[in-house]
Design a protein around this motif. Structure first.
Motif, mmCIF file in Angstrom:
data_model
loop_
_atom_site.group_PDB
_atom_site.id
_atom_site.type_symbol
_atom_site.label_atom_id
_atom_site.label_comp_id
_atom_site.label_asym_id
_atom_site.label_seq_id
_atom_site.Cartn_x
_atom_site.Cartn_y
_atom_site.Cartn_z
ATOM 1 N N VAL A 28 -10.400 -0.628 -9.218
ATOM 2 C CA VAL A 28 -9.031 -0.832 -9.698
ATOM 3 C C VAL A 28 -8.103 0.201 -9.058
ATOM 4 C CG1 VAL A 28 -7.508 -0.731 -11.709
ATOM 5 C CG2 VAL A 28 -9.707 -1.922 -11.872
ATOM 6 N N SER A 29 -8.517 1.465 -9.099
ATOM 7 C CA SER A 29 -7.698 2.524 -8.498
ATOM 8 C C SER A 29 -7.568 2.327 -6.987
ATOM 9 C CB SER A 29 -8.327 3.899 -8.787
ATOM 10 O OG SER A 29 -8.370 4.154 -10.166
ATOM 11 N N TYR A 30 -8.663 1.953 -6.357
ATOM 12 C CA TYR A 30 -8.668 1.742 -4.903
ATOM 13 C C TYR A 30 -7.759 0.573 -4.531
ATOM 14 C CZ TYR A 30 -10.823 1.503 -0.197
ATOM 15 O OH TYR A 30 -11.072 1.514 1.160
ATOM 16 N N THR A 31 -7.817 -0.490 -5.315
ATOM 17 C CA THR A 31 -6.969 -1.658 -5.060
ATOM 18 C C THR A 31 -5.496 -1.299 -5.186
ATOM 19 O OG1 THR A 31 -8.697 -3.148 -5.903
ATOM 20 C CG2 THR A 31 -6.461 -4.032 -5.777
ATOM 21 N N GLU A 32 -5.141 -0.547 -6.229
ATOM 22 C CA GLU A 32 -3.752 -0.133 -6.413
ATOM 23 C C GLU A 32 -3.290 0.730 -5.242
ATOM 24 O OE1 GLU A 32 -4.105 1.771 -10.181
ATOM 25 O OE2 GLU A 32 -3.631 -0.043 -11.333
ATOM 26 N N GLU A 33 -4.185 1.603 -4.762
ATOM 27 C CA GLU A 33 -3.844 2.490 -3.640
ATOM 28 C C GLU A 33 -3.573 1.697 -2.363
ATOM 29 O OE1 GLU A 33 -6.243 5.579 -0.698
ATOM 30 O OE2 GLU A 33 -6.959 5.293 -2.751
ATOM 31 N N ILE A 34 -4.465 0.762 -2.028
ATOM 32 C CA ILE A 34 -4.313 -0.007 -0.791
ATOM 33 C C ILE A 34 -3.146 -0.982 -0.889
ATOM 34 C CG2 ILE A 34 -5.431 -1.666 0.752
ATOM 35 C CD1 ILE A 34 -6.461 1.216 0.963
ATOM 36 N N LYS A 35 -2.959 -1.565 -2.045
ATOM 37 C CA LYS A 35 -1.820 -2.469 -2.240
ATOM 38 C C LYS A 35 -0.504 -1.722 -2.020
ATOM 39 C CE LYS A 35 0.334 -5.311 -5.858
ATOM 40 N NZ LYS A 35 1.438 -4.396 -6.224
ATOM 41 N N SER A 36 -0.391 -0.521 -2.589
ATOM 42 C CA SER A 36 0.813 0.290 -2.413
ATOM 43 C C SER A 36 0.996 0.684 -0.952
ATOM 44 C CB SER A 36 0.726 1.541 -3.289
ATOM 45 O OG SER A 36 1.834 2.388 -3.078
#
Length: 280
Positions: A28-36
């Motif tokens: 979840v954290s990784y997805t938010e980071e890459i999406k941003s």
């Protein structure tokens, strides 16, 4: 995290459900980071006038990956809630399996769309370096998310086979102003009038109310807002299939919302037309 050194190659056969939960929360954290990172990178490229230099297919890959990551965030939260509530079912197994399948497809698509043309690549150019970083970071992300396929093979071991009590309701809706919603619950038939205008106003009010609630997780708030907007549109358009789908999505969402479900039901239940539509 309990993931292996090689992305997409983690063996989950000897990992516990807590190990798996730790990885999923990390995703979840990784997805938010890459999406941003992707959204910011695209904005930079557009503002600098370099976006149009990038081949169409790679631009399409970057844009569609953002939508995919939004879906991942919603789906991963459903799986996390199910594990934490000890309500893991085949639904969550299939969700994780689908995430893994999509990650494999995007890993391939990143490589294909980025490499199919070379004339636009200006090594040493700062704007190209932004695009190159989006490729590298984005592809690494989807390589990592391929591990979801491996988790899907382990999760069935943790499915809770004990039945959970669910209040089943059958709906029939007649559209237009003065809609009549008929519900059959435990043998009792009731009819409640739904006014289209009032329903739309209540949806708008509920969405605004959700924005100010600090006791509701941002991802849950975003997902339930989408369901409410879909419901409003379905009623306005008189789309029976869309209405039925929105009600099913709301039921599934609340089942996976855990402790947050009570706060959400209390909030939405304060609006008579919404409570009637979803049969709270």
């Amino acid at each position: 995290m309990a993931q292996g050194i090689m992305g997409g190659m983690t063996n989950y056969e000897d990992q516990s459900i807590r190990d798996i939960l730790e990885d999923i929360k990390g995703w979840v954290s990784y997805t938010e980071e890459i999406k941003s990172l992707t959204e910011t990178g695209i904005d930079i490229l557009k503002n600098n006038g370099y976006w149009s230099n990038i081949p169409y297919n790679f631009r399409a890959t970057l844009l569609s990956s953002i939508k995919c990551q939004n879906t991942f965030l919603n789906d991963l939260q459903l799986v996390i809630n199910a594990i934490e509530q000890d309500r893991l079912s085949l639904r969550e197994v299939n969700i994780i399996k689908r995430i893994g399948k999509n990650a494999i497809e995007y890993n391939t698509e990143y490589g294909k769309s980025y490499k199919e043309e070379s004339r636009w690549k200006k090594y040493g150019n700062k704007d190209f370096q932004v695009a190159e970083n989006l490729y590298a970071k984005g592809r690494d992300y989807f390589v990592t998310m391929q591990d979801a396929s491996n988790i899907s093979g382990r999760l069935p071991d943790y499915i809770n086979t004990n039945p959970h009590s669910v209040n089943q309701t059958i709906y029939q809706t007649i559209n237009g102003n003065g809609n009549m919603v008929a519900g059959n619950n435990s043998g009792t038939m009731n009819k409640i009038e739904i006014n289209e205008s009032q329903f739309s106003n209540d949806i708008e009010s509920a969405v605004e109310n959700l924005k100010s609630r600090q006791d509701i997780d941002d991802q849950l708030r975003k997902y339930i807002t989408e369901i409410l907007e879909e419901s409003k549109s379905a009623v306005q358009q008189g789309d029976l299939d869309a209405q039925a789908n929105s009600k099913i999505k709301m039921k599934s969402f609340l089942m996976g919302a855990g402790a947050n479900a009570t706060n959400l039901v209390n909030l939405l239940g304060s609006y008579f037309s919404i409570a009637s539509y979803f049969q709270f």
